[in-house]
Enzyme design. Structure first.
Site, PDB file in Angstrom:
ATOM      1  N   ASP A   1       0.844  -1.206   0.000  1.00  0.00           N
ATOM      2  CA  ASP A   1       0.000   0.000   0.000  1.00  0.00           C
ATOM      3  C   ASP A   1       0.878   1.256   0.000  1.00  0.00           C
ATOM      4  OD1 ASP A   1       0.809  -0.839   2.527  1.00  0.00           O
ATOM      5  OD2 ASP A   1      -1.113  -0.460   3.514  1.00  0.00           O
TER       6      ASP A   1
ATOM      7  N   ASP B   1       0.505  -1.570 -13.708  1.00  0.00           N
ATOM      8  CA  ASP B   1      -0.429  -0.653 -14.386  1.00  0.00           C
ATOM      9  C   ASP B   1      -0.351   0.738 -13.755  1.00  0.00           C
ATOM     10  OD1 ASP B   1      -1.264  -2.939 -15.788  1.00  0.00           O
ATOM     11  OD2 ASP B   1      -3.353  -2.283 -15.825  1.00  0.00           O
TER      12      ASP B   1
HETATM   13 MN    MN Z   1      -2.367  -6.780 -15.805  1.00  0.00          MN
END
Ligand code: MN
Ligand code: IPM
Length: 369
Positions: free
Chosen positions: A226, A254
């Site tokens: 996190d 991503d």
């Molecule tokens: Mn992926």
């Protein structure tokens, strides 16, 4: 002349367009280098193939992948092509990554010249790290095996000692070859986990510490996942190599891509001891398919990673340099929606033109020197 056998799986959605772009660049490069040849062997697999045949890959295609020097793969999967359990039928993750034991998913996150980062004030050189995602176990080990009961589903995470040792070692070896983090040029491997919560991740971190002792020349760094998500946004310059479990690596890559101009700039290599698959980290984007709208740069960079693995380092570097050059000269412009304004084909032509121009210049300097 060296000849490499490459299995090409064009995939679904925008896959065929961006893979065709990559093949054109690779052909042009092989021609201008004149030192190696690529034999492309085309096979079908993925969601459309599943719809036609009831399987997402045939045994013949899998065998061809096993026999190839490398595999170039377009994105696979279509949202409407699903198994009855709700998961997508077209994706080959389990088949190729586990089937070919491609344990290291190497995902460079690099901000190219003149590319607008989602992060204010970041320019070329500020973001340059590699996420080394464990690719055969973790949460996705449970793929297709979740225990379904009347009240819910239980998917389990699996972290093994052997699986963690090899991925951690891979990450440290990679750090040795790199130039360090942009902030301070320090060679650093960051272990990203949730060892504060789960025993599986505690084992991952413990093994990282153990293996890390074999690499006194590399700085060790630790972040909970996190906090890593925050740090990748606030201080991307501090990162050099990140090593993490499969599912965390999927998500953080991503996130990283978003800071480097979007998914259209980020390639991925799936590497094992014997086999290797090169692809983009983005999906098949069916809404863009067939419209000359997809950014082919991630796929072309995946082609460069493939050449590097094959030992064609100079060729790989030529592709990367050509992409840097056309972006720097603003020959191509990628809009805020991630699509090149002049289209997929025009980006491809610019990359090829740049490669040929550089080749001409290097020849004339040979002649004049
Ligand atoms: Mn992926
Ligand atoms: C990726 C993709 C795949 C994954 C999907 C398509 C199975 O998201 O390569 O990052 O989850 O690993």
């Amino acid at each position: 002349m060296k000849t490499y056998d490459i299995v090409v799986l064009k995939g679904d959605g925008i896959g065929p367009e961006i893979i065709d772009a990559t093949l054109q660049v690779l052909e042009a490069l092989a021609k201008s280098m004149g030192t190696f040849q690529l034999n492309f062997r085309f096979h079908s697999a993925g969601a459309r193939y599943y719809r036609q045949t009831g399987v997402n890959i045939s045994p013949e295609t899998f065998a061809a992948c096993q026999a190839a020097d490398a595999i170039l793969k377009g994105p696979m999967g279509l949202p409407e092509v699903r198994y009855s359990d709700g998961t997508e039928a077209g994706i080959l993750g389990g088949v190729l990554r586990q089937g070919l034991d491609l344990y290291a998913n190497v995902r460079p996150v690099r901000l190219f010249p003149e590319v607008i980062s989602a992060l204010a004030g970041k320019t070329f050189g500020d973001i340059n790290y590699v996420i080394v995602r464990e690719n055969t176990e973790g949460v996705y080990f449970s793929r297709g095996q979740g225990e379904v009961t009347s009240t819910g589903v239980k998917d389990v995470i699996s972290i093994t000692r052997a699986g963690t040792e090899r991925i951690v070692r891979f990450a440290f070896e990679l750090a040795r070859k790199r130039q360090g983090a942009p902030r301070d040029n320090s060679k650093r491997v960051t272990c990203v986990d949730k060892s504060n919560v789960l025993r599986s991740f505690a084992l991952f971190r413990q093994i990282f510490q153990e293996i890390g002792e074999e690499y006194p020349d590399i700085e060790k760094d630790y972040l909970y996942a996190d906090a890593a998500a925050q740090a990748l946004v606030l201080w991307p310059e501090r990162f050099d190599v990140i090593v993490c479990e499969n599912f965390l690596g999927d998500i953080l890559s991503d996130l990283g891509a978003a800071t480097a101009g979007g998914l259209g700039f980020c390639p991925g290599a799936n590497l094992g001891v014997k086999h290797a698959v090169f692809e983009t980290i983005h999906g098949s984007a069916p809404s863009l398919a067939g419209r000359d709208k997809a950014n082919p740069i991630a796929a072309i960079l995946a082609g460069a990673m493939m050449l590097e693995r094959l030992g064609e380092r100079e060729s790989a570097q030529r592709i990367v340099t050509a992409i840097e050059d056309i972006l720097r000269k603003k020959k191509v412009w990628i809009d805020s929606d991630g699509c090149p304004i002049e289209g997929t084909k025009s980006v491809t032509e610019e990359v090829i033109r740049q490669i040929e121009e550089t080749e001409k210049r290097s020849q004339s300097s040979v002649v004049s020197s």
